[in-house]
Structures are given as C-alpha cells and as structure tokens.
Design a protein around this motif. Structure first.
Motif, PDB file in Angstrom:
ATOM      1  N   ARG A 115       0.794  -1.305   0.035  1.00  0.00           N
ATOM      2  CA  ARG A 115      -0.014   0.010   0.043  1.00  0.00           C
ATOM      3  C   ARG A 115       0.761   1.270  -0.020  1.00  0.00           C
ATOM      4  O   ARG A 115       0.664   2.250  -0.533  1.00  0.00           O
ATOM      5  N   ASN A 119       0.296   4.515  -2.600  1.00  0.00           N
ATOM      6  CA  ASN A 119       0.186   5.932  -2.063  1.00  0.00           C
ATOM      7  C   ASN A 119       1.279   6.898  -2.505  1.00  0.00           C
ATOM      8  O   ASN A 119       1.059   7.835  -2.573  1.00  0.00           O
ATOM      9  N   THR A 122       1.172   7.496  -6.077  1.00  0.00           N
ATOM     10  CA  THR A 122       0.089   8.750  -6.468  1.00  0.00           C
ATOM     11  C   THR A 122       0.549   9.992  -6.021  1.00  0.00           C
ATOM     12  O   THR A 122       0.385  10.914  -6.719  1.00  0.00           O
ATOM     13  N   SER A 175      -3.289  -2.075 -10.165  1.00  0.00           N
ATOM     14  CA  SER A 175      -4.430  -1.552 -10.534  1.00  0.00           C
ATOM     15  C   SER A 175      -5.621  -2.324  -9.745  1.00  0.00           C
ATOM     16  O   SER A 175      -6.715  -1.676  -9.476  1.00  0.00           O
ATOM     17  N   GLU A 176      -5.466  -3.398  -9.495  1.00  0.00           N
ATOM     18  CA  GLU A 176      -6.477  -4.226  -8.653  1.00  0.00           C
ATOM     19  C   GLU A 176      -6.843  -3.794  -7.318  1.00  0.00           C
ATOM     20  O   GLU A 176      -7.960  -3.851  -6.895  1.00  0.00           O
ATOM     21  N   TYR A 177      -5.888  -2.899  -6.634  1.00  0.00           N
ATOM     22  CA  TYR A 177      -6.175  -2.300  -5.460  1.00  0.00           C
ATOM     23  C   TYR A 177      -6.093  -0.860  -5.492  1.00  0.00           C
ATOM     24  O   TYR A 177      -5.983  -0.249  -4.593  1.00  0.00           O
ATOM     25  N   VAL A 178      -6.398  -0.110  -6.767  1.00  0.00           N
ATOM     26  CA  VAL A 178      -6.383   1.175  -6.863  1.00  0.00           C
ATOM     27  C   VAL A 178      -7.988   1.349  -7.467  1.00  0.00           C
ATOM     28  O   VAL A 178      -8.362   0.791  -8.312  1.00  0.00           O
ATOM     29  N   SER A 179      -8.540   2.557  -6.902  1.00  0.00           N
ATOM     30  CA  SER A 179      -9.703   3.047  -7.396  1.00  0.00           C
ATOM     31  C   SER A 179      -9.761   3.410  -8.693  1.00  0.00           C
ATOM     32  O   SER A 179      -8.589   4.125  -9.199  1.00  0.00           O
ATOM     33  N   LYS A 180     -10.821   3.218  -9.512  1.00  0.00           N
ATOM     34  CA  LYS A 180     -10.858   3.654 -10.938  1.00  0.00           C
ATOM     35  C   LYS A 180     -10.811   5.313 -11.104  1.00  0.00           C
ATOM     36  O   LYS A 180     -10.070   5.810 -11.937  1.00  0.00           O
ATOM     37  N   PHE A 181     -11.132   5.884 -10.349  1.00  0.00           N
ATOM     38  CA  PHE A 181     -11.288   7.458  -9.957  1.00  0.00           C
ATOM     39  C   PHE A 181      -9.727   7.749  -9.999  1.00  0.00           C
ATOM     40  O   PHE A 181      -9.320   8.910 -10.710  1.00  0.00           O
ATOM     41  N   ARG A 182      -8.942   7.074  -9.079  1.00  0.00           N
ATOM     42  CA  ARG A 182      -7.366   7.558  -9.104  1.00  0.00           C
ATOM     43  C   ARG A 182      -6.821   7.302 -10.321  1.00  0.00           C
ATOM     44  O   ARG A 182      -5.970   7.940 -10.706  1.00  0.00           O
ATOM     45  N   TRP A 184      -7.949   7.283 -13.460  1.00  0.00           N
ATOM     46  CA  TRP A 184      -8.123   8.071 -14.382  1.00  0.00           C
ATOM     47  C   TRP A 184      -7.810   9.394 -14.397  1.00  0.00           C
ATOM     48  O   TRP A 184      -7.115  10.046 -15.092  1.00  0.00           O
TER      49      TRP A 184
END
Length: 417
Positions: A115, A119, A122, A175-182, A184
C-alpha cells in the motif's frame, strides 16, 4: 577477390543473424501466447526491434545513406564491422532466451501488495504535475502539444516527469487495489506530461510499457497481449511518421525513421569501425564510464567532468572535428553497449550482456510488482536510450521504491492475489 569474399561473408552472416534471432522471436511469441510470465520474452521483443530489425532493413535497402550522421556510411559499408555486430547480436539473443529457461517464473498469483508503494506513487504523480503548473502557470495546459520541446516556451523538468511516468506504471501494476477514479486522474496527468514534453519516444515507450505491465500482472495474457501490442506498436509507428510530417516537416521516407530513430545498429557498428581504423571518439578512454559513475557531481565543482558519451559520439558522427568538452544540446541515441564498448572495447559488450542477464533474472524472480516493473523499465531504458537522459529519474525511483520496501511491511497489509 578478397573484397568479394568479405562482401559475400557479410551477407551470409547477416542472413544467419536474421534467421537465428527470428527463430528466437517466434519462440518468444509462442511462449507469451501460452501465458509465460518470464520477463525475458517481453524484453526480447524490444531488443529484436531495435537491434535485429535494422539488419533486415539494411539488407532490403542496401543503398540507404545517413544524412545527418554521415560518417556512419563508411562504417555501415564495412563488412568486418558488420560481421562483428552480427556475431554480437546472435550471442546476445542466445543469452537472453537461454537465461529465461534457467529463471524461476513467478506466477501472477504470487505477487504481493504494498500500500505504501501505491500511495507514494500517487503522491509523486500529483506532486510533479503541481510543480510543473506552479513553475509555468496554468496556461501551460492550453498551450498545445510540445510546448517544451518544439516551442521551447516552458521549463519542464524531464527527470521529475520521468519519475511520474514510472509511478503511473506502478499504479497500473497495482490496478486491482487502486480505485478507477485514481487511475483516471493519474491517466489525465500522464497525458498532460506527453503534451508538455512533446517527445515521441516518451509516448511510444509509455504506451508499450503499459501493455507490458498489464500482461505481467495478469490483465492481458497470451493472444490478447500479442494483439494489443501489435495494435499499439502500429499506432506508435504511425504517430512517429505523422510527427515527422506535421511537427518537424522533415519527412523523407519511412526508412529514415527505422534506420535512425528505431535503430541501435548504426551507432554500435560505427564504434566498431572506428576502433578498427583507430579513430578516437571520446576525449579519453574512460570518459564514458567516468560519466556513469560521477554524473551526480556538480559541474561547477568539476568543470572538466566528461559529458555523457552520446555527446562525443554525435560529434564524431557529424563532424571531422575531434571531440570537444561542450554539450551539443542534442544527440543521437545509443544503448548502454555504446558506453561500455567505448571504455572496455569488446569486453564491454560481454559486460553488458551479463548486466542484462542479471537484471532480467532479478526481475523475473521478484514477487513485488513495483520492483518487477522498475527493473523492466530499467532494462528497456538501458537498451534503447542513452544513460545521460534517464539516470536521475532511475536513481530517484530506486531510492523511493527502496523506502517503500523497507517501511511498507510495517504499514501495508501484505496479501497474495
């Protein structure tokens, strides 16, 4: 008679080189189609395109002449230099493919989750974007493509943007652990980076690496990966041609792009030729390796510190002048083999092969997606782009991911897919 003999031997060795390396290419595609996760096969696809495909092109278009790098013409017409290159590429191909059989393949289900890496990546992407806006103003978002490279209007820190692109690849791997919003939001930022920098190879490299990452993490497997890679590669090639016509206005033929932009053959053959005729390229023998080891020392403290070897190589390819201490401001493109060959001659080629075998083996064995993607990125950078263009971002990313590995275990919940 002797000239005819060597010309015939050169053609025979060139055809043998194409045959051997193409057989390995076929085997590579077969293994990928079967779902193999060995990173060696992904690497070999890039290697074949930059080192073997130019050999095919040279045989198909034997009268091609280099315009800007005009001194390469004598080298590319020298049978001995080409034969040595063919032997090198065949041996490298053998080492890549056979080392893949000795490597332990890590299956997708064995990947671990960090994690802190997610983070951190990002935060870096957003930080680089905000720094770029703060330095240049919000108007950079609407200033059009290539405002840094083709127009020179804005100040862009390319090493930092390189870190951002690397971090995006890591997010894609997780990507399996990341939101689609992040995903995009970060995708929008990466597209903005493409627009700011305006360099074709960054777009091409990132798109292809995205396909690689999705395959290695189980999103694109087998036949789907091959189809997607073919579509992306075709689109990238079309983009490069369109770029030459619209942006640079210097399109003279598709062969120019394949023989120069997508070739690492002519630079290495030129080096081999220069060694054979005792032509000096760098100012001192160890300049190339000294730069790699001492790039971090400020030039204000060491005014005579060598520039990246590619600068001296470019001067030698384009001028009768001896190499000088100045940075040209532009350069041709070469691989790590050029740096190693300049300092260590043919031993350098062997050293380079061993380095790649070690990196690929290390990448294949790790169960951490961010490490696997980082090592994959490093191996492709080493073989396609001069080290002076990316060494800062690689070092920064290495330090960042090392931090995530050390402290991630305490803060992240590790679990298997």
């Amino acid at each position: 008679m002797m000239n005819d003999f060597f010309a015939g031997l050169e053609l025979s060795m060139g055809l043998l080189d194409i045959l051997v390396c193409s057989v390995y290419l076929w085997n590579t595609l077969v293994y990928i189609k079967k779902g193999s996760n060995a990173i060696h096969y992904y690497f070999y696809l890039i290697y074949y395109f930059f080192f073997i495909f130019p050999v095919i092109l040279m045989i198909l278009v034997p009268n091609y002449k280099y315009k800007i790098f005009w001194r390469a013409n004598d080298a590319m017409e020298d049978p001995i230099s080409n034969i040595i290159y063919y032997i090198f590429t065949m041996f490298f191909s053998v080492c890549i493919i056979h080392s893949s059989r000795m490597s332990r393949e890590v299956k997708v289900k064995n990947f671990t989750y960090n994690r802190l890496a997610i983070n951190t990546c990002t935060a870096v992407i957003i930080f680089v974007f905000l720094i770029t806006i703060m330095r240049n103003g919000i108007g950079i978002l609407t200033s059009g493509y290539g405002v840094h490279y083709t127009k020179g209007i804005y100040e862009i820190n390319e090493p930092l943007i390189g870190c951002g692109i690397m971090c995006f690849l890591i997010l894609l791997g997780y990507s399996e652990y990341v939101s689609k919003f992040r995903i995009w939001i970060c995708s929008f930022i990466i597209i903005a980076f493409f627009s700011f920098v305006g360099k074709r190879y960054i777009i091409a490299e990132t798109l292809i690496l995205c396909v690689y990452v999705l395959s290695m993490t189980g999103k694109l497997q087998g036949r789907k990966f091959i189809k997607c890679l073919f579509l992306v590669a075709s689109g990238v090639l079309g983009l490069c041609v369109a770029y030459g016509i619209v942006i640079k206005g210097n399109f003279t033929g598709i062969v120019d792009y394949l023989a120069v932009d997508f070739s690492r053959q002519y630079t290495l053959v030129y080096q081999i030729f220069s060694k054979n005729i005792e032509r000096q390229i760098s100012i001192y023998k160890w300049d190339a390796i000294i730069y790699i080891l001492a790039w971090w020392i400020p030039r204000v403290l060491w005014p005579t510190k060598p520039y990246g070897f590619v600068n001296q190589l470019t001067i030698s390819l384009t001028s009768e002048m001896d190499p000088i201490l100045k940075n040209m401001g532009w350069a041709t493109t070469c691989s790590i083999f050029s740096d190693l060959f300049d300092s260590f001659s043919y031993i350098g080629l062997l050293m380079g092969i061993l380095i790649f075998v070690w990196i690929l083996d290390k990448a294949n064995k790790t169960s951490k997606p961010h490490q696997k993607i980082f090592l994959m990125y490093l191996s492709i950078k080493l073989i396609t782009v001069q080290i002076s263009s990316w060494i800062i971002q690689i070092v920064l990313c290495f330090l960042m991911f090392s931090f995530c590995d050390v402290f991630g275990k305490k803060r992240s919940k590790m679990r298997e897919k």
